[in-house]
Design an enzyme around this catalytic site. Structure first.
Site, PDB file in Angstrom:
ATOM      1  N   GLY A   1       7.714   6.744   2.223  1.00 48.25           N
ATOM      2  CA  GLY A   1       7.345   5.793   3.687  1.00 48.25           C
ATOM      3  C   GLY A   1       8.816   4.798   3.382  1.00 48.25           C
TER       4      GLY A   1
ATOM      5  N   ALA B   1       1.087   8.589  -3.048  1.00 48.37           N
ATOM      6  CA  ALA B   1       2.523   9.349  -3.612  1.00 48.37           C
ATOM      7  C   ALA B   1       2.395  10.992  -2.810  1.00 48.37           C
ATOM      8  CB  ALA B   1       1.811   9.985  -4.359  1.00 48.37           C
ATOM      9  N   ASP B   2       3.323  11.353  -2.029  1.00 50.88           N
ATOM     10  CA  ASP B   2       3.320  12.496  -1.484  1.00 50.88           C
ATOM     11  C   ASP B   2       3.360  12.777  -2.050  1.00 50.88           C
ATOM     12  OD1 ASP B   2       5.363  10.945   0.710  1.00 50.88           O
ATOM     13  OD2 ASP B   2       7.059  10.227  -0.278  1.00 50.88           O
TER      14      ASP B   2
ATOM     15  N   GLU C   1       8.623  -0.068  -4.602  1.00 51.72           N
ATOM     16  CA  GLU C   1       7.049   0.569  -5.361  1.00 51.72           C
ATOM     17  C   GLU C   1       7.601   0.805  -6.470  1.00 51.72           C
ATOM     18  OE1 GLU C   1       6.711   4.000  -2.654  1.00 51.72           O
ATOM     19  OE2 GLU C   1       5.219   3.002  -1.070  1.00 51.72           O
TER      20      GLU C   1
ATOM     21  N   LYS D   1       8.133  10.091  -4.362  1.00 52.03           N
ATOM     22  CA  LYS D   1       7.014   8.970  -3.301  1.00 52.03           C
ATOM     23  C   LYS D   1       8.978   8.479  -2.561  1.00 52.03           C
ATOM     24  CE  LYS D   1       5.049   5.599  -5.098  1.00 52.03           C
ATOM     25  NZ  LYS D   1       4.444   5.858  -4.055  1.00 52.03           N
TER      26      LYS D   1
HETATM   27  O1  DER Z   1       6.474   5.831   0.288  1.00 50.25           O
HETATM   28  C1  DER Z   1       5.257   5.780  -0.115  1.00 50.25           C
HETATM   29  O2  DER Z   1       6.087   6.100  -1.756  1.00 50.25           O
HETATM   30  C2  DER Z   1       3.998   6.197  -0.231  1.00 50.25           C
HETATM   31  O3  DER Z   1       3.347   5.439  -1.331  1.00 50.25           O
HETATM   32  C3  DER Z   1       3.680   7.290   1.086  1.00 50.25           C
HETATM   33  O4  DER Z   1       4.746   7.836   0.702  1.00 50.25           O
HETATM   34  C4  DER Z   1       2.170   7.660   0.531  1.00 50.25           C
HETATM   35  O5  DER Z   1       2.195   8.050   1.348  1.00 50.25           O
HETATM   36  P1  DER Z   1       0.675   7.854   2.305  1.00 50.25           P
HETATM   37  O6  DER Z   1      -0.235   7.366   1.676  1.00 50.25           O
HETATM   38  O7  DER Z   1       0.630   7.765   4.199  1.00 50.25           O
HETATM   39  O8  DER Z   1       0.345   9.747   2.023  1.00 50.25           O
END
Ligand code: DER
Length: 236
Positions: free
Chosen positions: A102, A88-89, A108, A99
């Site tokens: 990525g 999660a961000d 997700e 989120k």
């Molecule tokens: O894209 C997303 O939601 C991913 O889960 C991602 O943002 C989490 O990133 P990290 O584990 O590299 O911090």
């Protein structure tokens, strides 16, 4: 590094708690924390992993599963999962998440909702009281390329408009293209808007061309954060 150590701690704790021998259908998220999730699952041994099926949330997630020698499944065959684990961000006090850092948040969210249990794992930077306050200010919005320009105009016309930008790629010329062939717009909303993430999610989701919004509300069962002192914070 302390951040990598805290990602590993969160991931290992979550797997040890939620991925038990009886759990056979497992969703694997995306990002830089979930590799530790896969490592911990592999470490449970071939005997327990032999009759498990793993579902991916994108090309990166699929590579993780395949390179770990785990069995890949698809959601058409396995529409209901035992558990999905993802990164999660940012996570607020009510387990709402930003989120999409990525650019994988559509698949997700599908695998998160398909699972009986959805847990997120993150380093201490993601642990917030209110969304948008520390690590990840922007809300990622996956949008159909044809609708991108009109989405930017519609966002600008909102009563409390965000600062919204098309996410450009670093290792590719032009915009980021998601695993679904779409663009991502990152929208930073005024703090007031982030106080009610459910209302904000619905506001954004209604805009024409929006494929999925990186706000996960009412889906997360537990969130695990590794801390710098080697402890783990669990929100649930
Ligand atoms: O894209 C997303 O939601 C991913 O889960 C991602 O943002 C989490 O990133 P990290 O584990 O590299 O911090």
């Amino acid at each position: 590094s302390p951040i990598e150590a805290s990602k590993q701690l969160a991931a290992y704790t979550a797997v040890d708690t939620h991925v038990l021998p009886e759990h056979k259908l497992i969703g694997i998220g995306s990002g830089s924390t979930v590799p530790y999730v896969v490592d911990r699952i592999v470490a449970q041994g071939p005997a327990v992993n032999r009759d498990r099926v793993f579902l991916a949330t994108g090309f990166q997630s699929q590579q993780l599963i395949v390179h770990a020698g785990l069995r890949l499944g698809d959601i058409e065959q396995f529409p209901e999962l035992d558990v999905t684990i993802d990164g999660a961000d940012e996570v607020d006090a009510d387990l709402n998440c930003i989120k999409g850092g990525g650019a994988c948040h559509l698949r997700e969210k599908v695998l998160a909702e398909a699972a009986k249990t959805f847990v997120v794992v993150a380093d201490y930077r993601k642990n917030s009281q209110l969304l948008g306050t520390n690590y990840a200010p922007g809300v990622p919005i996956e949008v159909s390329p044809f609708a991108m320009t009109s989405l930017l105009r519609n966002l600008a016309a909102l009563p409390l408009p965000p600062v919204a930008v098309l996410r450009m790629a670093r290792a590719k010329a032009g915009p980021v293209v998601t695993d679904n062939g779409n663009f991502v717009v990152d929208a930073v909303f005024p703090d007031g808007e982030m106080r009610d993430p459910v209302a904000l999610l619905h506001k954004i989701k209604l805009l024409t061309g929006v494929v999925e919004v990186g706000l996960f509300c009412g889906i997360v069962k537990a969130a695990y954060f590794g801390n710098q002192d080697g402890s783990v914070t669990v929100k649930k």
